[in-house]
Design an enzyme around this catalytic site. Sequence first.
Site, PDB file in Angstrom:
ATOM      1  N   TYR A   1       0.826  -1.204   0.000  1.00  0.00           N
ATOM      2  CA  TYR A   1       0.000   0.000   0.000  1.00  0.00           C
ATOM      3  C   TYR A   1       0.861   1.256   0.000  1.00  0.00           C
ATOM      4  O   TYR A   1       0.469   2.285  -0.551  1.00  0.00           O
ATOM      5  CB  TYR A   1      -0.956  -0.011   1.195  1.00  0.00           C
ATOM      6  CG  TYR A   1      -2.125  -0.943   1.000  1.00  0.00           C
ATOM      7  CD1 TYR A   1      -3.261  -0.528   0.319  1.00  0.00           C
ATOM      8  CD2 TYR A   1      -2.088  -2.245   1.485  1.00  0.00           C
ATOM      9  CE1 TYR A   1      -4.329  -1.382   0.120  1.00  0.00           C
ATOM     10  CE2 TYR A   1      -3.156  -3.109   1.299  1.00  0.00           C
ATOM     11  CZ  TYR A   1      -4.266  -2.674   0.609  1.00  0.00           C
ATOM     12  OH  TYR A   1      -5.320  -3.523   0.406  1.00  0.00           O
TER      13      TYR A   1
ATOM     14  N   GLU B   1      -7.979  -7.854   5.094  1.00  0.00           N
ATOM     15  CA  GLU B   1      -7.121  -8.865   4.469  1.00  0.00           C
ATOM     16  C   GLU B   1      -6.385  -9.684   5.518  1.00  0.00           C
ATOM     17  O   GLU B   1      -6.207 -10.900   5.348  1.00  0.00           O
ATOM     18  CB  GLU B   1      -6.159  -8.175   3.508  1.00  0.00           C
ATOM     19  CG  GLU B   1      -6.865  -7.644   2.258  1.00  0.00           C
ATOM     20  CD  GLU B   1      -6.199  -6.426   1.642  1.00  0.00           C
ATOM     21  OE1 GLU B   1      -4.992  -6.204   1.901  1.00  0.00           O
ATOM     22  OE2 GLU B   1      -6.892  -5.698   0.902  1.00  0.00           O
TER      23      GLU B   1
END
Length: 403
Positions: free
Chosen positions: A98, A140
Amino acid sequence: MLTAESAAVIRATLPVVGAALDEITTRFYARMFADRPELLDGMFNRGNQASGAQRQALAGSIAAYAGALVHDPEAAPEALLDRIAPKHAAVGVTEEQYAVVHKYLFAAMAEVLGDAVTPEVAAAWDEVYWQLAGALVAREARLYQAADVTPGDTWRPWTVVERRDETPDTVSFLLCPADGRPAPRARAGQYVSVRLLMPDGVHQLRQYSLSSDPAGDGDLRRITVKRVRGDGTPDGEVSNLLHLRVRAGDRLVLSAPFGDVVLEDGDRPLVLASAGIGCTPMVGMLDHLVATGSTRTVLVLHADRSPADHALRSQTRRLVAELPGARAVFWYEHPGAEEPDAEVGLMDVGELALPANADVYLCGSLPFMREVRARFRQAGVPGDRIRYEVFGPDLWLPETADA
């Protein structure tokens, strides 16, 4: 939760940023892959890059997420997040990635919008991005934990026990773990990623539904793959390689099973509507219903080119016959003697008597699901009772996440 100051900035700039998102995401991917080409090896689907579908999905998701926060700064759009997270887990996305995406995405934003990206604007959009990233990382992590895998390390070798040609363009592979460990727990409706080494030395991933009941198969799992006959683009490279080269005894690398469109337990009636290879998760659900002795009311709807093109058709008929509360209606553009009672043409649910209070599951092409979902909504089925599966970038997600 967005601060009041950031929410005001996002509200004011969303039209401008939203209008530029396609160009922003185009430059983002180009720059990121130029600097980090390893991300195309086993992470990003180059077919979706070539078609532009990936950047369209990213742009739509960012706009939808930002818009939802503006509408209600204290709430996260749960449906949108719950659709994205399993797709990320299925390709092994990790928290560290990310930060990579943030670097290139915000550089592209500054490049496209120029002086419009003031420090205040940059800070507000930065807040949106990290709130989105944080919510996805948390989801996740839970998915990886439930699958009993290390984040990002979801891959295992599997042996092809049996290969069966279903139609001229569809083949099923029955698989068992090659490492001697038990197969991971899975639910009817979930999918796995297949990681394949291409002739040019680059790994590519594609997702395939489990097409039999994973709970009743022991350590065996079945996937059914339709061959995509492309026009020279990377779209069909994985399916063609699977069709042409993979035989019994070969090994494949699979992810743990993921996917949020799963068959829920209960006694509520079901409508399973599919088109083409979208039948695969539906057959897995039917197989599970038979294995558990279900007496639920089940309406199976399927559309295809012809009976000869209808993958798993005979098995679908057999499973429906074994369920006391089930019936099936098929539509074919080119009818055949194999299904003399089938309807002709495209699926039309307008005249069907739908079971009351049913949960509806959809799988097929986007145009098919858009049309059929609209018909179900017109028939009074609430949006939250209609669940769908899209393989690859979900271009429909912003429209349906809260509808």
